[in-house]
Design a protein around this motif. Structure first.
Motif, PDB file in Angstrom:
ATOM      1  N   ARG A 230       4.259  71.524  33.622  1.00  0.00           N
ATOM      2  CA  ARG A 230       2.935  71.338  33.027  1.00  0.00           C
ATOM      3  C   ARG A 230       2.550  72.598  32.269  1.00  0.00           C
ATOM      4  N   LEU A 231       2.237  72.425  30.986  1.00  0.00           N
ATOM      5  CA  LEU A 231       1.774  73.545  30.180  1.00  0.00           C
ATOM      6  C   LEU A 231       0.254  73.531  30.046  1.00  0.00           C
ATOM      7  N   GLY A 232      -0.342  72.378  30.244  1.00  0.00           N
ATOM      8  CA  GLY A 232      -1.792  72.264  30.180  1.00  0.00           C
ATOM      9  C   GLY A 232      -2.204  70.813  30.283  1.00  0.00           C
ATOM     10  N   HIS A 233      -3.422  70.596  30.737  1.00  0.00           N
ATOM     11  CA  HIS A 233      -3.940  69.233  30.812  1.00  0.00           C
ATOM     12  C   HIS A 233      -5.460  69.268  30.768  1.00  0.00           C
ATOM     13  N   ILE A 234      -6.044  68.105  30.478  1.00  0.00           N
ATOM     14  CA  ILE A 234      -7.490  67.983  30.426  1.00  0.00           C
ATOM     15  C   ILE A 234      -7.851  66.515  30.625  1.00  0.00           C
ATOM     16  N   SER A 235      -9.003  66.275  31.207  1.00  0.00           N
ATOM     17  CA  SER A 235      -9.538  64.926  31.347  1.00  0.00           C
ATOM     18  C   SER A 235     -10.828  64.832  30.560  1.00  0.00           C
ATOM     19  N   ALA A 236     -11.117  63.639  30.048  1.00  0.00           N
ATOM     20  CA  ALA A 236     -12.384  63.408  29.363  1.00  0.00           C
ATOM     21  C   ALA A 236     -13.512  63.546  30.377  1.00  0.00           C
ATOM     22  N   GLU A 237     -14.681  63.864  29.884  1.00  0.00           N
ATOM     23  CA  GLU A 237     -15.832  64.026  30.772  1.00  0.00           C
ATOM     24  C   GLU A 237     -16.466  62.678  31.085  1.00  0.00           C
ATOM     25  N   GLY A 238     -17.035  62.566  32.267  1.00  0.00           N
ATOM     26  CA  GLY A 238     -17.782  61.377  32.658  1.00  0.00           C
ATOM     27  C   GLY A 238     -16.933  60.163  32.953  1.00  0.00           C
TER      28      GLY A 238
ATOM     29  N   LEU B 206      -7.917  64.318  36.288  1.00  0.00           N
ATOM     30  CA  LEU B 206      -6.521  64.644  36.517  1.00  0.00           C
ATOM     31  C   LEU B 206      -6.450  66.069  37.042  1.00  0.00           C
ATOM     32  N   GLY B 207      -6.176  66.208  38.327  1.00  0.00           N
ATOM     33  CA  GLY B 207      -6.057  67.527  38.925  1.00  0.00           C
ATOM     34  C   GLY B 207      -4.700  68.141  38.632  1.00  0.00           C
ATOM     35  N   VAL B 208      -4.524  69.381  39.046  1.00  0.00           N
ATOM     36  CA  VAL B 208      -3.270  70.096  38.796  1.00  0.00           C
ATOM     37  C   VAL B 208      -2.092  69.374  39.450  1.00  0.00           C
ATOM     38  N   ASP B 209      -2.244  68.935  40.692  1.00  0.00           N
ATOM     39  CA  ASP B 209      -1.136  68.248  41.369  1.00  0.00           C
ATOM     40  C   ASP B 209      -0.726  66.980  40.631  1.00  0.00           C
ATOM     41  N   GLU B 210      -1.721  66.180  40.230  1.00  0.00           N
ATOM     42  CA  GLU B 210      -1.423  64.949  39.490  1.00  0.00           C
ATOM     43  C   GLU B 210      -0.796  65.266  38.133  1.00  0.00           C
ATOM     44  N   ALA B 211      -1.314  66.302  37.457  1.00  0.00           N
ATOM     45  CA  ALA B 211      -0.779  66.681  36.150  1.00  0.00           C
ATOM     46  C   ALA B 211       0.654  67.194  36.272  1.00  0.00           C
ATOM     47  N   GLU B 212       0.971  67.892  37.344  1.00  0.00           N
ATOM     48  CA  GLU B 212       2.343  68.361  37.541  1.00  0.00           C
ATOM     49  C   GLU B 212       3.286  67.199  37.811  1.00  0.00           C
TER      50      GLU B 212
END
Length: 150
Positions: free
Chosen positions: A36-44, A52-58
């Motif tokens: 994982r180099l980076g991730h983001i979830s939309a707000e709301g 999407l937390g770090v564990d899920e993103a990994e």
């Protein structure tokens, strides 16, 4: 001599424009070997995966790398060695997942709702890659594995 481990910078902030598109839920950048180099979830967001937390993103990063390699193997069998994969798309009853190359050694993945404009999302993924692809690229890490010369 043991190689040094370098912490890669999180480039999730670069993905914000994608999560501002209506219907986009999550975006992730991964190295071709599944880091994982980076991730983001939309707000709301609501629903089964509102963030999407770090564990899920990994975990998603590892799955993305496996899916991308499977796609590459498939097009090589169908179109010959050297055939590349421009984009992968998965459709489920809950939405779409799109994956595209994001520079040397990196891939960009986006998850959407079912009502998202997938064509717009794919186009904006390409715009983002063209604009910041150099920042999304992952350089090979084998230099850290080589013994120190000297």
């Amino acid at each position: 001599m043991a190689g040094a481990i370098t912490r890669l910078p999180d480039v999730g902030w670069m993905l914000r424009p994608l999560t501002e598109i209506p219907g986009v839920r999550h975006a992730v950048v991964v190295s071709e070997d599944g880091l994982r180099l980076g991730h983001i979830s939309a707000e709301g967001l609501s629903g089964p995966v509102p963030h999407l937390g770090v564990d899920e993103a990994e975990s998603l990063s590892a799955a993305c790398a496996a899916l991308t390699m499977t796609g590459l193997s498939t097009v090589s069998l169908l179109f010959g060695q050297g055939a590349g994969v421009r984009q992968l798309m998965l459709e489920s009853e809950h939405g779409f997942a799109l994956f595209t190359s994001a520079g040397a050694g990196a891939h960009l993945g986006v998850a959407t709702d079912v009502d998202a404009d997938v064509g717009l999302v794919a186009q904006q993924m390409q715009v983002l890659v063209a604009r910041i692809g150099a920042h999304l690229s992952s350089q090979p890490r084998d230099a850290a594995d080589r013994p120190h010369e000297g």
